[in-house]
Write an enzyme that holds these catalytic residues in place. Structure first.
Site, PDB file in Angstrom:
ATOM      1  N   GLY A   1       0.644  -1.355   0.021  1.00  0.00           N
ATOM      2  CA  GLY A   1      -0.071  -0.176   0.014  1.00  0.00           C
ATOM      3  C   GLY A   1       0.828   1.239  -0.078  1.00  0.00           C
ATOM      4  CB  SER A   2       0.217   4.635   0.909  1.00  0.00           C
ATOM      5  OG  SER A   2      -0.378   4.292   2.175  1.00  0.00           O
TER       6      SER A   2
ATOM      7  N   GLY B   1       2.606   2.153   5.308  1.00  0.00           N
ATOM      8  CA  GLY B   1       3.908   1.511   5.662  1.00  0.00           C
ATOM      9  C   GLY B   1       4.733   1.888   6.843  1.00  0.00           C
TER      10      GLY B   1
ATOM     11  CD  GLU C   1       6.881  -5.500  -2.406  1.00  0.00           C
ATOM     12  OE1 GLU C   1       6.976  -4.296  -3.472  1.00  0.00           O
ATOM     13  OE2 GLU C   1       7.459  -6.678  -2.938  1.00  0.00           O
TER      14      GLU C   1
ATOM     15  CB  CYS D   1       2.963   0.171  -7.010  1.00  0.00           C
ATOM     16  SG  CYS D   1       3.170  -1.139  -7.629  1.00  0.00           S
TER      17      CYS D   1
HETATM   18  P1  NAD Z   1      -3.488   2.395   1.551  1.00  0.00           P
HETATM   19  O1  NAD Z   1      -2.060   2.392   1.978  1.00  0.00           O
HETATM   20  O2  NAD Z   1      -4.568   3.450   1.623  1.00  0.00           O
HETATM   21  O3  NAD Z   1      -4.075   0.948   1.898  1.00  0.00           O
HETATM   22  C1  NAD Z   1      -3.350  -0.198   1.549  1.00  0.00           C
HETATM   23  C2  NAD Z   1      -3.807  -1.391   2.600  1.00  0.00           C
HETATM   24  O4  NAD Z   1      -3.296  -1.007   3.994  1.00  0.00           O
HETATM   25  C3  NAD Z   1      -5.314  -1.588   2.847  1.00  0.00           C
HETATM   26  O5  NAD Z   1      -5.788  -2.690   2.983  1.00  0.00           O
HETATM   27  C4  NAD Z   1      -5.699  -0.980   3.788  1.00  0.00           C
HETATM   28  O6  NAD Z   1      -6.762  -0.996   4.694  1.00  0.00           O
HETATM   29  C5  NAD Z   1      -4.375  -1.162   4.729  1.00  0.00           C
HETATM   30  N1  NAD Z   1      -4.198  -0.306   5.831  1.00  0.00           N
HETATM   31  C6  NAD Z   1      -4.061   1.183   5.747  1.00  0.00           C
HETATM   32  N2  NAD Z   1      -3.588   1.626   7.163  1.00  0.00           N
HETATM   33  C7  NAD Z   1      -3.478   0.652   7.987  1.00  0.00           C
HETATM   34  C8  NAD Z   1      -3.168   0.289   9.324  1.00  0.00           C
HETATM   35  N3  NAD Z   1      -2.963   1.402  10.007  1.00  0.00           N
HETATM   36  N4  NAD Z   1      -3.213  -0.959   9.680  1.00  0.00           N
HETATM   37  C9  NAD Z   1      -3.326  -2.188   8.979  1.00  0.00           C
HETATM   38  N5  NAD Z   1      -3.806  -1.874   7.693  1.00  0.00           N
HETATM   39  C10 NAD Z   1      -3.918  -0.604   7.190  1.00  0.00           C
HETATM   40  O7  NAD Z   1      -3.041   2.059  -0.291  1.00  0.00           O
HETATM   41  P2  NAD Z   1      -4.138   2.135  -1.353  1.00  0.00           P
HETATM   42  O8  NAD Z   1      -4.847   3.257  -1.554  1.00  0.00           O
HETATM   43  O9  NAD Z   1      -5.133   0.667  -1.159  1.00  0.00           O
HETATM   44  O10 NAD Z   1      -3.007   1.445  -2.640  1.00  0.00           O
HETATM   45  C11 NAD Z   1      -2.338   2.512  -3.281  1.00  0.00           C
HETATM   46  C12 NAD Z   1      -1.112   2.642  -2.739  1.00  0.00           C
HETATM   47  O11 NAD Z   1      -0.604   1.229  -2.677  1.00  0.00           O
HETATM   48  C13 NAD Z   1       0.095   3.329  -3.815  1.00  0.00           C
HETATM   49  O12 NAD Z   1       0.862   4.163  -2.895  1.00  0.00           O
HETATM   50  C14 NAD Z   1       0.696   2.400  -4.461  1.00  0.00           C
HETATM   51  O13 NAD Z   1       1.988   2.773  -4.907  1.00  0.00           O
HETATM   52  C15 NAD Z   1       0.903   1.320  -3.414  1.00  0.00           C
HETATM   53  N6  NAD Z   1       1.127   0.028  -3.892  1.00  0.00           N
HETATM   54  C16 NAD Z   1       2.310  -0.572  -3.893  1.00  0.00           C
HETATM   55  C17 NAD Z   1       2.511  -2.000  -4.548  1.00  0.00           C
HETATM   56  C18 NAD Z   1       3.903  -2.556  -4.552  1.00  0.00           C
HETATM   57  O14 NAD Z   1       4.010  -3.650  -4.681  1.00  0.00           O
HETATM   58  N7  NAD Z   1       4.903  -1.626  -4.118  1.00  0.00           N
HETATM   59  C19 NAD Z   1       1.464  -2.481  -5.247  1.00  0.00           C
HETATM   60  C20 NAD Z   1       0.232  -1.781  -5.316  1.00  0.00           C
HETATM   61  C21 NAD Z   1       0.155  -0.813  -4.575  1.00  0.00           C
END
Ligand code: NAD
Length: 503
Positions: A238-239, A243, A260, A294
């Site tokens: 995720g973001s 992370g 990731e 991403c």
């Molecule tokens: P996000 O960070 O908003 O959410 C990602 C996941 O994390 C979701 O399941 C969310 O519910 C969970 N989450 C968020 N805060 C949390 C916490 N405090 N505790 C536990 N879980 C939590 O990201 P998004 O909007 O779903 O996706 C887009 C982002 O993901 C972009 O920044 C993109 O670059 C990144 N991404 C990275 C990869 C990679 O492999 N590097 C792949 C896909 C997406």
């Protein structure tokens, strides 16, 4: 739509927890929307902490049984999962296009990626091998072996609601781990459908409970997973914002984290690049998936000799791209995921204007139902701080350079380090880009754009991207625990480093 949902085992209101079958959940209801129309598709009743406790307990119990299955036998079950995904590829890919707005070829492509992961993992299940090394002591043998680790927590982003799970889950399966998947609340239906298809195979083989799915809020279910010492590995995609939170909390309990995270990926177009190849590579990287990968291309560095003609050609390509229904044949541009994403795009465009960027194409919302925005090209002369951020939308910043070393340094100057590419016909330029002092990213391509990685390699990035590696190569090592073993078959007890302890 109803037919599609029911073929995938979904109904209008779905429970948000599955562990060896569906559980009855009682949390708040969230709806999943079709971003191309803004209409609700179906809803999910979220799981709560009590559901989480049931699932983690079962996942621990299942681990005791699953870890004793020989790895190649686990691989055989993953082969069956690959077959099940093949059987449901069309329906699952279509659902994904409807739920996250990917054009159909990308929705189907993502399921294909999961099938490819299954194929890879079948072979991997026979190759989880350790090294042997020479002991300094006579008649001693040393070697490393890899054991299953336990319950893996898998947190996934909305934009790859099927394949990112497969990168983790199928590797974890052959590694002998059990797992709890917490998907994004923006794509819960694809997660449920994926889980049902794959868990049916597990149940038919007598291993219900090895895979589980929990759909809940980050503040309770998400937090519980992250803080839980019973989960030795949290793999979170995720973001960078997420992370930082998740990484710190898992580190606090000395758990293992595989991160990731976001990217701010660049392509360098050198003066000797194949023009047409580069235009297509940049356009797919920047506009494909509406800039919601991403690995999407967000920055472009073009050599000053060709910057005017290249930008002109690129803008012409952009202007020819029409937004459309993701399911319709030929559509290249689908919607953003939701209204918040449109607002984030608009806020970035406002910053571009305030900071002096020149918008050459796009820069506005598209007037139609759903969450569509125009793919945008911004010419940058001087400094444009907003270009250093990852805006999860199709905005491309075009910079000019004269020295390749300067372009590489500027490419590397952002916080993230996920994907990078150069288009050039020069052997020296390509090798310079790939050298130790070249690209600092986890992925570095030549004459291929930044997005569209294959699963055979390890996928991931450096710096704020989190340092994790998933999918192919030796990324399976993250899902296992390493044990170094020394065996003494001599009649003596010599100590290492010449230490003596005679009693
Ligand atoms: P996000 O960070 O908003 O959410 C990602 C996941 O994390 C979701 O399941 C969310 O519910 C969970 N989450 C968020 N805060 C949390 C916490 N405090 N505790 C536990 N879980 C939590 O990201 P998004 O909007 O779903 O996706 C887009 C982002 O993901 C972009 O920044 C993109 O670059 C990144 N991404 C990275 C990869 C990679 O492999 N590097 C792949 C896909 C997406």
């Amino acid at each position: 739509m109803t037919d599609l949902l029911s073929r995938l085992g979904l109904s209008d209101v779905n429970n948000g927890a599955f562990c060896d079958g569906a559980m009855t959940t009682t949390g708040r209801i969230v709806e999943s929307f079709n971003p191309a129309t803004g209409e609700a598709i179906a809803s999910v009743r979220l799981a709560n902490l009590a559901d989480y406790e049931t699932i983690i307990t079962k996942a621990q119990e299942s681990f005791l049984k699953w870890r004793m299955v020989p790895a190649p036998k686990r691989g055989e079950i993953v082969r069956q999962i690959g077959e099940a995904l093949r059987e449901h590829k069309d329906d699952l890919g279509r659902l994904e296009s409807i739920e996250v707005g990917k054009v159909l070829s990308e929705g189907l492509g993502e399921v294909q990626e999961s099938i490819d992961m299954a194929d890879l993992c079948v072979g991997m299940s026979r190759q989880l091998s350790g090294l042997t090394m020479h002991s300094e002591r006579p008649q001693h043998r040393m070697y490393e072996q890899w054991h299953p680790m336990g319950v893996v927590g898998i947190i996934t982003a909305f934009n790859f609601p099927n394949a990112v799970w497969a990168w983790n889950a199928l590797v974890a399966l052959v590694a002998g781990d059990t797992m709890i998947w917490k998907p994004s609340l923006k794509a819960p239906l694809t997660a449920i459908a994926t889980h049902l298809i794959c868990d049916k195979v597990m149940q038919e083989n007598g291993f219900g409970g090895v895979m589980s799915l929990i759909i809940g809020d980050d503040v309770d279910v998400g937090s519980a997973m992250v803080d839980d010492r019973r989960i030795p590995l949290i793999s979170a995609t995720g973001s960078c914002r997420m992370g930082r939170i998740v990484g710190a909390r898992v580190a606090q309990r000395l758990g293992r984290c595989l991160l990731e995270l976001g990217g701010n990926n660049a392509i360098i177009v050198h003066k000797d690049a194949d023009f047409d190849l580069a235009v297509r590579g940049v356009a797919f990287g920047a506009v494909g998936t509406a800039g919601q990968r991403c690995t999407s291309t967000r920055r472009l560095f073009v050599h000053s000799d060709i910057v005017e003609s290249f930008t002109e050609k690129l803008v012409a390509a952009y202007d020819s791209i029409e937004a459309g229904d993701p399911l319709a044949e030929g559509t290249l541009l689908g919607p953003l995921i939701d209204e918040d994403a449109v607002k984030t795009y608009e806020a970035a465009i406002a910053k571009v204007k305030a900071q002096g960027g020149e918008i050459l194409s796009g820069g506005e919302r598209i007037d139609r139902p759903g969450f569509y925005v125009r793919p945008t090209v911004v010419r940058v002369r001087g400094d444009l701080p907003v270009a250093n951020e990852e805006t999860f939308a199709p905005i491309l910043y075009v910079f000019e350079y004269t020295e390749l070393a300067d372009a590489i340094a500027r490419q590397n100057s952002v916080d993230q380090g996920l994907s990078s590419a150069i288009f050039t016909d020069s052997f020296r330029a390509a090798e310079g880009f790939l050298a130790h002092n070249g690209s600092d990213c986890g992925i570095a391509n030549v004459n291929i754009g930044t997005s569209g990685a294959e699963i055979g390699g390890a996928f991931g990035g450096e710096k704020d991207t989190g340092g994790g590696r998933e999918a192919g190569s030796d990324s399976w090592k993250a899902y296992m625990r390493r044990q170094t073993c020394t065996l003494n078959w001599s009649p003596d007890l010599p100590l290492a480093q010449g230490v003596t302890f005679d009693i």
